[in-house]
Motif scaffolding. Structure first.
Motif, PDB file in Angstrom:
ATOM      1  N   ARG A  58      13.835   8.358   4.949  1.00  0.00           N
ATOM      2  CA  ARG A  58      13.057   7.448   4.103  1.00  0.00           C
ATOM      3  C   ARG A  58      11.717   8.112   3.848  1.00  0.00           C
ATOM      4  N   PHE A  59      11.446   8.405   2.578  1.00  0.00           N
ATOM      5  CA  PHE A  59      10.213   9.073   2.162  1.00  0.00           C
ATOM      6  C   PHE A  59       9.203   8.035   1.688  1.00  0.00           C
ATOM      7  N   TYR A  60       7.933   8.290   1.991  1.00  0.00           N
ATOM      8  CA  TYR A  60       6.857   7.338   1.670  1.00  0.00           C
ATOM      9  C   TYR A  60       5.854   7.947   0.707  1.00  0.00           C
ATOM     10  N   ARG A  61       5.279   7.084  -0.135  1.00  0.00           N
ATOM     11  CA  ARG A  61       4.206   7.449  -1.061  1.00  0.00           C
ATOM     12  C   ARG A  61       3.207   6.310  -1.097  1.00  0.00           C
ATOM     13  N   LEU A  62       1.959   6.639  -1.382  1.00  0.00           N
ATOM     14  CA  LEU A  62       0.963   5.597  -1.565  1.00  0.00           C
ATOM     15  C   LEU A  62       1.143   4.975  -2.946  1.00  0.00           C
ATOM     16  N   THR A  63       0.972   3.681  -3.020  1.00  0.00           N
ATOM     17  CA  THR A  63       0.924   2.997  -4.302  1.00  0.00           C
ATOM     18  C   THR A  63      -0.499   3.151  -4.850  1.00  0.00           C
ATOM     19  N   ALA A  64      -0.716   2.682  -6.059  1.00  0.00           N
ATOM     20  CA  ALA A  64      -2.070   2.704  -6.617  1.00  0.00           C
ATOM     21  C   ALA A  64      -3.020   1.893  -5.730  1.00  0.00           C
ATOM     22  N   ALA A  65      -2.540   0.764  -5.228  1.00  0.00           N
ATOM     23  CA  ALA A  65      -3.367  -0.059  -4.330  1.00  0.00           C
ATOM     24  C   ALA A  65      -3.659   0.689  -3.036  1.00  0.00           C
ATOM     25  N   GLY A  66      -2.687   1.419  -2.517  1.00  0.00           N
ATOM     26  CA  GLY A  66      -2.875   2.196  -1.301  1.00  0.00           C
ATOM     27  C   GLY A  66      -3.896   3.302  -1.498  1.00  0.00           C
ATOM     28  N   GLN A  67      -3.824   3.966  -2.645  1.00  0.00           N
ATOM     29  CA  GLN A  67      -4.789   5.025  -2.953  1.00  0.00           C
ATOM     30  C   GLN A  67      -6.195   4.446  -3.031  1.00  0.00           C
ATOM     31  N   SER A  68      -6.326   3.308  -3.671  1.00  0.00           N
ATOM     32  CA  SER A  68      -7.633   2.665  -3.809  1.00  0.00           C
ATOM     33  C   SER A  68      -8.187   2.235  -2.452  1.00  0.00           C
ATOM     34  N   ARG A  69      -7.359   1.609  -1.620  1.00  0.00           N
ATOM     35  CA  ARG A  69      -7.813   1.148  -0.303  1.00  0.00           C
ATOM     36  C   ARG A  69      -8.193   2.318   0.591  1.00  0.00           C
TER      37      ARG A  69
ATOM     38  N   LEU B  47       0.804  -1.215   0.000  1.00  0.00           N
ATOM     39  CA  LEU B  47       0.000   0.000   0.000  1.00  0.00           C
ATOM     40  C   LEU B  47       0.841   1.270   0.000  1.00  0.00           C
ATOM     41  N   VAL B  48       2.102   1.160   0.418  1.00  0.00           N
ATOM     42  CA  VAL B  48       3.035   2.287   0.342  1.00  0.00           C
ATOM     43  C   VAL B  48       4.351   1.794  -0.231  1.00  0.00           C
ATOM     44  N   SER B  49       5.061   2.725  -0.846  1.00  0.00           N
ATOM     45  CA  SER B  49       6.427   2.456  -1.282  1.00  0.00           C
ATOM     46  C   SER B  49       7.304   3.509  -0.625  1.00  0.00           C
ATOM     47  N   SER B  50       8.598   3.251  -0.604  1.00  0.00           N
ATOM     48  CA  SER B  50       9.486   4.219   0.014  1.00  0.00           C
ATOM     49  C   SER B  50      10.750   4.373  -0.813  1.00  0.00           C
ATOM     50  N   ARG B  51      11.395   5.506  -0.585  1.00  0.00           N
ATOM     51  CA  ARG B  51      12.689   5.763  -1.208  1.00  0.00           C
ATOM     52  C   ARG B  51      13.543   6.468  -0.174  1.00  0.00           C
TER      53      ARG B  51
END
Length: 109
Positions: free
Chosen positions: A78-89, A60-64
């Motif tokens: 470490r920065f986080y973003r929602l994945t497409a699945a995370g946005q949908s959920r 649900l999240v990815s990080s870089r």
């Protein structure tokens, strides 16, 4: 048969929402501050990082990793973003709450 997807918990929803609010500046410290300042709820650092790891494991999240800074003693963020699945959920969770709260008498009787 695939395993059914468990609903998001309240804290998971808060973490995902904070990441969306913070956009490109979503890392542990800012996520914690966002939740605390918006909700007035105290957030334990360990609970936050355990939740971020669980959300990443669920896809649900990815990080870089950002660049190291002198201000952080050479450590990187470490920065986080929602994945497409995370946005949908998150969208589905918000809609479920909206439907549940619609018409609810929130004033004391």
């Amino acid at each position: 048969m695939s395993k059914p997807t468990r609903n998001l918990g309240e804290f998971e929803i808060l973490v995902l929402s904070a990441i969306v609010r913070l956009d490109d500046n979503a890392y542990g410290v800012t996520i914690r501050r966002e939740i605390e300042s918006t909700t007035g709820r105290s957030v334990a650092v360990g609970a936050l990082y355990a939740t971020l790891a669980r959300l990443a494991e669920k896809g649900l999240v990815s990080s870089r990793t950002g660049g190291a800074t002198d201000a952080r003693g050479g450590r990187s963020k470490r920065f986080y973003r929602l994945t497409a699945a995370g946005q949908s959920r998150l969208r589905n969770a918000v809609r479920s709450f909206e439907r549940m709260f619609n018409g609810l008498p929130l004033e004391p009787r």
